[in-house]
Design an enzyme around this catalytic site. Structure first.
Site, short mmCIF file in Angstrom:
data_model
loop_
_atom_site.label_atom_id
_atom_site.label_comp_id
_atom_site.label_asym_id
_atom_site.label_seq_id
_atom_site.Cartn_x
_atom_site.Cartn_y
_atom_site.Cartn_z
N SER A 121 0.83 -1.20 0.00
CA SER A 121 0.00 0.00 0.00
C SER A 121 0.86 1.25 0.00
O SER A 121 0.38 2.32 -0.33
CB SER A 121 -0.85 0.05 1.26
OG SER A 121 -1.52 -1.13 1.46
N HIS A 142 -1.98 -2.91 -6.68
CA HIS A 142 -2.59 -2.57 -5.40
C HIS A 142 -4.10 -2.72 -5.44
O HIS A 142 -4.79 -1.91 -6.04
CB HIS A 142 -2.19 -1.13 -5.02
CG HIS A 142 -2.68 -0.72 -3.67
ND1 HIS A 142 -3.22 0.50 -3.40
CD2 HIS A 142 -2.73 -1.42 -2.50
CE1 HIS A 142 -3.58 0.55 -2.13
NE2 HIS A 142 -3.30 -0.60 -1.57
N GLU A 154 -4.59 -0.15 -8.49
CA GLU A 154 -3.55 0.78 -8.90
C GLU A 154 -2.38 -0.05 -9.42
O GLU A 154 -1.88 -0.93 -8.71
CB GLU A 154 -3.12 1.65 -7.70
CG GLU A 154 -4.18 2.66 -7.30
CD GLU A 154 -3.86 3.41 -6.00
OE1 GLU A 154 -4.18 4.59 -5.92
OE2 GLU A 154 -3.28 2.81 -5.09
N ASN A 192 -4.33 5.81 -1.16
CA ASN A 192 -3.91 5.83 0.24
C ASN A 192 -3.24 7.14 0.62
O ASN A 192 -3.37 7.61 1.75
CB ASN A 192 -2.97 4.67 0.54
CG ASN A 192 -3.74 3.37 0.67
OD1 ASN A 192 -4.97 3.39 0.78
ND2 ASN A 192 -3.04 2.26 0.63
N1 NAD Z 1 -5.65 -4.45 4.78
C1 NAD Z 1 -5.95 -3.64 3.78
O1 NAD Z 1 -7.00 -2.96 3.78
C2 NAD Z 1 -5.02 -3.52 2.61
C3 NAD Z 1 -5.49 -2.96 1.41
C4 NAD Z 1 -4.64 -2.92 0.31
C5 NAD Z 1 -3.34 -3.42 0.40
N2 NAD Z 1 -2.91 -3.95 1.59
C6 NAD Z 1 -1.54 -4.46 1.63
O2 NAD Z 1 -1.61 -5.87 1.51
C7 NAD Z 1 -0.51 -6.48 2.19
C8 NAD Z 1 -1.07 -7.49 3.18
O3 NAD Z 1 -1.88 -6.83 4.13
P1 NAD Z 1 -3.00 -7.61 4.96
O4 NAD Z 1 -3.85 -6.55 5.57
O5 NAD Z 1 -3.62 -8.66 4.12
O6 NAD Z 1 -2.10 -8.28 6.10
P2 NAD Z 1 -2.47 -9.53 7.06
O7 NAD Z 1 -1.66 -9.34 8.27
O8 NAD Z 1 -3.95 -9.65 7.18
O9 NAD Z 1 -1.97 -10.79 6.21
C9 NAD Z 1 -0.62 -11.07 5.94
C10 NAD Z 1 -0.46 -12.56 5.70
O10 NAD Z 1 0.87 -12.81 5.25
C11 NAD Z 1 1.32 -14.01 5.88
N3 NAD Z 1 2.79 -14.04 5.85
C12 NAD Z 1 3.65 -13.38 6.66
N4 NAD Z 1 4.92 -13.69 6.29
C13 NAD Z 1 4.86 -14.56 5.26
C14 NAD Z 1 5.82 -15.22 4.45
N5 NAD Z 1 7.11 -15.04 4.65
N6 NAD Z 1 5.38 -16.03 3.46
C15 NAD Z 1 4.06 -16.22 3.24
N7 NAD Z 1 3.09 -15.60 3.98
C16 NAD Z 1 3.50 -14.78 4.95
C17 NAD Z 1 0.71 -13.94 7.26
O11 NAD Z 1 0.69 -15.21 7.87
C18 NAD Z 1 -0.68 -13.40 6.95
O12 NAD Z 1 -1.59 -14.44 6.66
C19 NAD Z 1 0.25 -5.35 2.85
O13 NAD Z 1 1.30 -4.97 2.01
C20 NAD Z 1 -0.79 -4.24 2.92
O14 NAD Z 1 -0.22 -2.97 2.97
C21 NAD Z 1 -3.73 -4.04 2.68
#
Ligand code: NAD
Length: 569
Positions: A121, A142, A154, A192
């Site tokens: 993000s 994104h 994005e 964002n």
């Molecule tokens: N939450 C949102 O609203 C949102 C929206 C857009 C983008 N994002 C981006 O998406 C990405 C993930 O965010 P999220 O909210 O889903 O996080 P989250 O914490 O819900 O999920 C992350 C997942 O990654 C796994 N993980 C950690 N290390 C790992 C590895 N080495 N190999 C494989 N899996 C691994 C974790 O076990 C977990 O299931 C981030 O970069 C975030 O900025 C989030």
């Protein structure tokens, strides 16, 4: 012809990864979903199960299609299973070192032609890409939360991304039913970068006890038509993720408004990460559940400590659209309404007087001073000002405890929100009365302190100003920014559509008042906004603003102030 991807991988099956797996499989791709431990893989699978179950229940998906979706997905613990992927979307937590590690590993597993995409993000896609031997085949992709629902993606190209890769990924985004917007590699991209300053500001407002949790969310839902309030949205995003995004933005732009609010860190450290952990700003039925349950902060606001005063007769001062609208809803609510268009003495028997005259402090102060002389003791005097301090009106009277802000939104007969503004002098029973009157006319009152912009304008206009600054910096154009905010955040209008509708002059005046009160450098009005207003390009009403509007819409007539001297006529 853009290349068509057949097999896709997703790394990280959390909030975003699981949603992305669902989007890919629903659109016919063979998907391999990887997480680091069995529990996380299972959580990801359950997430897709629940989400598709809901779609089946709502009749949006046939049970056979649901089965076909699952048949296309392989959940695994091994990144080696990604060897055949044409494209891999990484969605591990928002930490640069971790993402670089994942990309370095992926680089050795997938074929040289495969495209690697990060769902980051806010982190630098360039820094992630150089952890591989193929930075030219790395992009940002994104998605927005929830990925199956939000239409925007994005596509972030770095200075080294090959143009064909960008083309392929844009075509891929379209195939997934999304609207791709292509942009450069800057913290927060479009959506964002504009959203998180607003979210962080909302947390700071809440933390300062200026407005309650439920009121802040109701303000943006009812006042701006947003699908969710900022605190509920932060819970959906995940407070840890939000913290990381803000922190990255702050480290890149050193804008204090992006320095994560200390409350976010406190909640995250306590394990209260939002919906995914079952508690954040709100408490939820269980982890991952969208159902909010009562907690110590429920009901929204402690019911009024004071009993409301009796209100039967209400005076309305002003001859403009706002005064007419307020009078209309009060009449509908069964109040005996007196319109003071020429003589203030008509209001001598009123229990409450609401003024909606010109938005000029000296005009309002003169009026309040006259009302103070005319109205009976104990009558409440309310101002509908949207940008002036209520306390300045109160100080013009000998009854500051009886003065309150009642900020209605245009069009008053339709918009449900009313901001009840209490000054340091306003009596508790006056606030209770103002709230009771609002409820009796089917309005939703929220209570806040007397600060520039109150809640809605204080949160809305700095965000609009940031959009103008983004345009001014040539990061993205008017259409892309509007599209990103409408589709990515499901806002009813993009910032430039809204600015043209509200009036750039109005936006500038509010932004100036927010800045001059806080002296916060991040709130300085954008020079482009100042220049457009100086040039007379103030939006729809002038035929030109950020866009051209061939049919100029006439400005409503100025609101009339009855002459105090007429009171004795
Ligand atoms: N939450 C949102 O609203 C949102 C929206 C857009 C983008 N994002 C981006 O998406 C990405 C993930 O965010 P999220 O909210 O889903 O996080 P989250 O914490 O819900 O999920 C992350 C997942 O990654 C796994 N993980 C950690 N290390 C790992 C590895 N080495 N190999 C494989 N899996 C691994 C974790 O076990 C977990 O299931 C981030 O970069 C975030 O900025 C989030």
């Amino acid at each position: 012809m853009p290349r068509e991807f057949g097999t896709a991988g997703v790394v990280g099956l959390g909030t975003m990864g699981a949603g992305i797996v669902e989007v890919l499989a629903r659109n016919g791709l063979t998907v391999v979903g990887v997480d680091r431990d069995a529990d996380s893989v299972e959580r990801g699978r359950v997430h897709v199960q629940h989400s598709t179950d809901r779609a089946v229940k709502r009749g949006k998906l046939e049970p056979a299609e649901q089965q076909a979706i699952f048949d296309r997905i392989t959940f695994t613990l091994s990144m080696d299973d990604l060897a055949a992927a044409d494209v891999v979307v990484e969605a591990v937590p928002e930490q640069l070192a971790l993402k670089r590690e994942v990309f370095a590993a992926l680089d050795k597993i997938v074929t040289p032609e495969a495209v690697l995409a990060t769902n980051t993000s806010s982190l630098s896609v360039t820094e992630i890409s150089v952890a591989t031997q193929r930075p030219s085949r790395v992009v940002g992709l994104h998605f927005f939360n929830p990925a199956p629902v939000q239409d925007l993606v994005e596509v972030v190209r770095t200075v080294v991304t090959e143009p064909e890769v960008v083309e392929d990924v844009v075509a891929f985004g379209r195939r997934l039913g999304k609207s791709p917007v292509v942009i450069g590699d800057r913290a927060g991209f479009i959506a964002n970068a504009l959203l998180f300053g607003y979210l962080n500001h909302a947390v700071a407002m809440y933390d300062s006890r200026y407005v309650s949790r439920a009121d802040i969310d109701a303000a943006m839902v009812l006042g701006c038509g947003y699908p969710m309030g900022p605190l509920a949205l932060l819970d959906l995003i995940g407070l840890d993720t939000a913290y990381e995004i803000l922190d990255t933005m702050y480290r890149q732009d050193r804008n204090r408004l992006h320095a994560p609010s200390p409350l976010l860190r406190e909640l995250v450290t306590a394990g209260l990460r939002g919906r995914k952990s079952g508690r954040g700003f709100y408490a939820y039925e269980s982890p991952d559940s969208p159902s909010v349950v009562a907690d110590a902060q429920t009901p929204a606001e402690a019911e009024e400590d004071a009993s409301p005063r009796r209100v039967r007769q209400v005076g309305v001062v002003g001859s403009g659209t706002m005064a007419a609208g307020i009078a209309e809803v009060l009449v509908r609510g069964g109040y005996e309404v007196r319109r003071a268009t020429s003589r203030l003495s008509d209001l001598a028997g009123a229990d409450l007087v609401v003024e909606a005259v010109a938005e000029e402090l000296s005009v309002k102060q003169d009026l309040f001073s006259s009302l103070d002389e005319t109205c009976r003791p104990g009558a409440i005097l309310a101002t509908t000002t949207s940008s002036l301090p209520v306390i300045d009106c109160a100080a013009a009277t000998g009854r500051p405890a009886d003065v309150v802000g009642l900020h209605f939104f245009d069009p008053a007969p339709v918009t449900r929100l009313v901001e009840v503004v209490r000054t340091v002098s306003t009596a508790d029973d006056v606030v209770a009365t103002a709230r009771a009157v609002c409820r009796s006319i089917d309005k939703h009152p929220i209570t806040c302190g007397d600060r520039a912009g109150f809640v809605v304008n204080a949160l809305l206009f700095p965000y609009l100003n940031d959009a103008v600054k983004m345009l001014e910096a040539h990061y993205a154009g008017v259409d892309d920014i509007d599209t990103a905010m409408r589709l990515g955040c499901r806002l009813p209008m993009g910032p430039f559509e809204l600015l043209d509708a509200v009036g750039l002059d109005v936006a500038l005046a509010i932004q100036r008042s927010v800045f001059s009160e806080s002296r916060e450098p991040g709130f300085v009005p954008a020079p482009l906004l100042e220049q457009l207003v100086t040039a007379g390009y103030v939006g729809r009403k002038s035929g030109r603003g950020f866009r051209n509007h061939p049919q100029a819409i006439p400005v409503s007539e100025p609101t009339g102030v009855p002459s105090p001297s007429a009171a004795t006529a």
